[in-house]
Design an enzyme around this catalytic site. Structure first.
Site, PDB file in Angstrom:
ATOM      1  CD  GLU A  65      -1.933   4.529   3.096  1.00 11.15           C
ATOM      2  OE1 GLU A  65      -1.655   3.633   2.259  1.00 11.15           O
ATOM      3  OE2 GLU A  65      -3.097   4.789   3.445  1.00 11.15           O
ATOM      4  CG  HIS A  91      -1.987  -1.028   1.193  1.00  7.40           C
ATOM      5  ND1 HIS A  91      -2.977  -1.104   2.139  1.00  7.40           N
ATOM      6  CD2 HIS A  91      -2.218  -2.025   0.292  1.00  7.40           C
ATOM      7  CE1 HIS A  91      -3.797  -2.114   1.826  1.00  7.40           C
ATOM      8  NE2 HIS A  91      -3.351  -2.686   0.722  1.00  7.40           N
ATOM      9  CB  CYS A 130      -1.590   1.681   6.145  1.00  6.19           C
ATOM     10  SG  CYS A 130      -1.147   0.849   4.606  1.00  6.19           S
ATOM     11  CB  CYS A 138      -6.161  -0.391   5.162  1.00  4.65           C
ATOM     12  SG  CYS A 138      -4.477  -1.054   5.184  1.00  4.65           S
TER      13      CYS A 138
HETATM   14 ZN   LIG Z   1      -3.150   0.162   3.710  1.00  5.63          ZN
END
Ligand SMILES: [Zn+2]
Length: 151
Positions: free
Chosen positions: A56, A54, A87, A84
């Site tokens: 981040e 992801h 993260c 999420c």
């Molecule tokens: Zn994430």
């Protein structure tokens, strides 16, 4: 005149658009310290066949590794979408100072057609370290990145 948060969010949203153009999911992030961008990141799950890549998490990992640090308490992370659960966890473990996002997790759930676990505020509320949270900056602009996109 955009605020500083809007200025950096615009760049995070542009990174999300770029990720989409590259064939990845439309999420982008950048890390700022003392008013300066120190690193940018975007979703690369398909590029690396890594479902955890992801924007981040990739950014936090790469930056900490390159700088040989594990404490981001003096940094602000701007992300095109609310982080999420994974993260948000990485933000707790890296002691991130502040996180600013555009699209909220409820909005993403609506776009993606289902519930996407829990929001970052809830993760932070149960954590030993709680990054400061600023929500829905440039929200309409952030939502536009998902126009016509299907998960
Ligand atoms: Zn994430």
């Amino acid at each position: 005149m955009p605020t500083q948060d809007e200025f950096f969010m615009e760049q995070a949203i542009a990174l999300a658009q770029q990720a989409r153009t590259q064939g990845n999911e439309p999420f982008g992030a950048l890390l700022v310290r003392g008013g300066t961008v120190v690193m940018t990141g975007e979703n690369k799950i398909h590029t690396f066949s890594d479902p955890t890549y992801h924007a981040e998490l990739g950014l936090i990992r790469q930056f900490c590794s390159e700088q040989r640090i594990s404490d981001l308490s003096e940094y602000t992370l701007y992300t095109s979408c609310e982080p999420c659960i994974m993260c948000s966890g990485a933000m707790v473990w890296s002691k991130l100072g502040r996180v600013v996002y555009s699209v909220a997790h409820e909005q993403l759930a609506e776009i993606a057609g289902g519930s996407i676990m829990i929001g970052s505020a809830e993760v932070f509320a149960h954590s030993p370290h709680r990054p400061q949270l600023t929500e829905k900056v440039l929200n309409e602009q952030g939502l536009k990145v998902f126009d016509g996109y299907s998960f």
